[in-house]
Write a protein that holds these residues in place. Structure first.
Motif, short mmCIF file in Angstrom:
data_model
loop_
_atom_site.label_atom_id
_atom_site.label_comp_id
_atom_site.label_asym_id
_atom_site.label_seq_id
_atom_site.Cartn_x
_atom_site.Cartn_y
_atom_site.Cartn_z
N TRP A 17 0.85 -1.19 0.00
CA TRP A 17 0.00 0.00 0.00
C TRP A 17 0.89 1.23 0.00
CZ3 TRP A 17 0.84 -3.17 4.11
CH2 TRP A 17 1.43 -2.60 5.24
N ASP A 18 0.34 2.32 -0.48
CA ASP A 18 1.04 3.60 -0.51
C ASP A 18 0.62 4.39 0.73
OD1 ASP A 18 1.72 6.35 -0.96
OD2 ASP A 18 1.92 5.90 -3.10
N GLU A 19 1.55 4.58 1.65
CA GLU A 19 1.24 5.24 2.91
C GLU A 19 0.77 6.68 2.70
OE1 GLU A 19 3.27 6.95 6.95
OE2 GLU A 19 4.46 5.60 5.70
N GLN A 20 1.39 7.39 1.77
CA GLN A 20 1.00 8.78 1.52
C GLN A 20 -0.44 8.85 0.99
OE1 GLN A 20 4.08 10.30 -1.01
NE2 GLN A 20 5.33 10.94 0.73
N GLN A 23 -2.82 8.21 3.81
CA GLN A 23 -2.98 9.40 4.64
C GLN A 23 -3.94 10.40 4.00
OE1 GLN A 23 -1.74 9.78 7.67
NE2 GLN A 23 -0.55 7.90 7.64
N MET A 24 -4.04 10.37 2.67
CA MET A 24 -4.92 11.29 1.93
C MET A 24 -6.29 10.65 1.65
SD MET A 24 -1.99 12.75 -0.62
CE MET A 24 -3.11 13.72 -1.59
N ASN A 25 -6.56 9.50 2.32
CA ASN A 25 -7.84 8.79 2.19
C ASN A 25 -8.14 8.30 0.77
OD1 ASN A 25 -8.53 9.02 4.94
ND2 ASN A 25 -9.16 11.13 4.60
N ASP A 26 -7.09 7.93 0.03
CA ASP A 26 -7.28 7.34 -1.28
C ASP A 26 -8.01 6.01 -1.11
OD1 ASP A 26 -6.40 7.08 -4.25
OD2 ASP A 26 -5.77 5.19 -3.31
N PRO A 27 -9.11 5.77 -1.84
CA PRO A 27 -9.90 4.55 -1.64
C PRO A 27 -9.12 3.26 -1.89
CG PRO A 27 -11.09 6.13 -3.04
CD PRO A 27 -9.73 6.68 -2.81
N GLU A 28 -8.26 3.25 -2.89
CA GLU A 28 -7.48 2.04 -3.19
C GLU A 28 -6.47 1.75 -2.08
OE1 GLU A 28 -4.41 0.64 -6.62
OE2 GLU A 28 -6.24 1.65 -7.29
N ALA A 32 -6.39 -1.42 0.61
CA ALA A 32 -5.20 -2.26 0.79
C ALA A 32 -4.81 -2.33 2.27
CB ALA A 32 -4.05 -1.73 -0.05
N VAL A 33 -4.87 -1.20 2.97
CA VAL A 33 -4.54 -1.19 4.39
C VAL A 33 -5.55 -2.00 5.19
CG1 VAL A 33 -4.37 0.29 6.45
CG2 VAL A 33 -3.21 0.94 4.34
N ARG A 34 -6.82 -1.88 4.87
CA ARG A 34 -7.86 -2.65 5.57
C ARG A 34 -7.65 -4.16 5.36
NH1 ARG A 34 -7.95 1.17 8.22
NH2 ARG A 34 -9.33 2.92 7.93
N GLU A 35 -7.27 -4.54 4.16
CA GLU A 35 -7.00 -5.96 3.88
C GLU A 35 -5.77 -6.42 4.65
OE1 GLU A 35 -7.32 -9.81 2.04
OE2 GLU A 35 -8.69 -8.25 2.71
N ALA A 36 -4.73 -5.58 4.70
CA ALA A 36 -3.52 -5.91 5.46
C ALA A 36 -3.85 -6.05 6.94
CB ALA A 36 -2.45 -4.85 5.24
N GLU A 37 -4.70 -5.18 7.46
CA GLU A 37 -5.12 -5.27 8.86
C GLU A 37 -5.87 -6.58 9.12
OE1 GLU A 37 -5.88 -0.74 10.38
OE2 GLU A 37 -7.39 -1.61 9.06
N ARG A 38 -6.72 -6.96 8.18
CA ARG A 38 -7.49 -8.20 8.32
C ARG A 38 -6.56 -9.41 8.34
NH1 ARG A 38 -8.94 -12.40 5.71
NH2 ARG A 38 -7.98 -11.76 3.76
N ILE A 39 -5.62 -9.45 7.41
CA ILE A 39 -4.66 -10.55 7.33
C ILE A 39 -3.81 -10.59 8.60
CG2 ILE A 39 -2.61 -11.40 6.12
CD1 ILE A 39 -3.95 -10.25 3.53
N PHE A 40 -3.35 -9.42 9.05
CA PHE A 40 -2.54 -9.33 10.27
C PHE A 40 -3.30 -9.93 11.44
CE2 PHE A 40 -0.96 -7.30 14.08
CZ PHE A 40 0.41 -7.23 13.88
N ALA A 41 -4.54 -9.50 11.64
CA ALA A 41 -5.34 -9.98 12.78
C ALA A 41 -5.61 -11.48 12.67
CB ALA A 41 -6.66 -9.21 12.85
N GLU A 42 -5.92 -11.94 11.47
CA GLU A 42 -6.23 -13.37 11.26
C GLU A 42 -5.02 -14.25 11.55
OE1 GLU A 42 -6.82 -15.57 7.21
OE2 GLU A 42 -8.69 -14.55 7.75
N THR A 43 -3.86 -13.86 11.05
CA THR A 43 -2.67 -14.68 11.25
C THR A 43 -2.19 -14.62 12.70
OG1 THR A 43 -1.25 -12.89 10.45
CG2 THR A 43 -1.89 -14.58 8.84
N ARG A 44 -2.32 -13.46 13.33
CA ARG A 44 -1.93 -13.34 14.74
C ARG A 44 -2.85 -14.20 15.61
NH1 ARG A 44 1.35 -12.31 17.60
NH2 ARG A 44 0.50 -10.68 18.90
N ALA A 45 -4.14 -14.26 15.27
CA ALA A 45 -5.08 -15.08 16.03
C ALA A 45 -4.73 -16.56 15.93
CB ALA A 45 -6.50 -14.84 15.53
N ARG A 46 -4.08 -16.95 14.84
CA ARG A 46 -3.65 -18.35 14.66
C ARG A 46 -2.27 -18.60 15.27
NH1 ARG A 46 -5.45 -17.90 8.91
NH2 ARG A 46 -3.24 -17.88 8.47
N GLY A 47 -1.70 -17.61 15.95
CA GLY A 47 -0.44 -17.82 16.64
C GLY A 47 0.80 -17.31 15.94
#
Length: 81
Positions: A17-20, A23-28, A32-47
């Protein structure tokens, strides 16, 4: 540019994802950040363990997703037998 790398038996999967733009609320970038957050939470929940990796700095273990991280590496739980 932020990168989430998830190690697996297939190698490593990457999501960027493009951090800048995020920060400017670009939908794409936001999606991408929301998907990364989902993957992060899912994998952390599995240990899995997550690390923040930045050039020239020591690798840091993290427990919460950080969209400003240059690279997050997720290592699945190692199961012995």
């Amino acid at each position: 540019m932020g990168v989430l790398r998830v190690l697996s038996k297939r190698g490593d999967d990457r999501l960027t994802w493009d951090e800048q733009k995020f920060q400017m609320n670009d939908p794409e970038a936001t999606a991408a950040v929301r998907e990364a957050e989902r993957i992060f939470a899912e994998t952390r929940a599995r240990g899995a363990t997550a690390f923040r990796v930045e050039p020239g700095k020591p690798t840091q273990r993290i427990d919460q997703f950080d969209p400003t991280a240059q690279q997050i590496l997720i290592v699945p739980r190692v199961v012995g037998g």
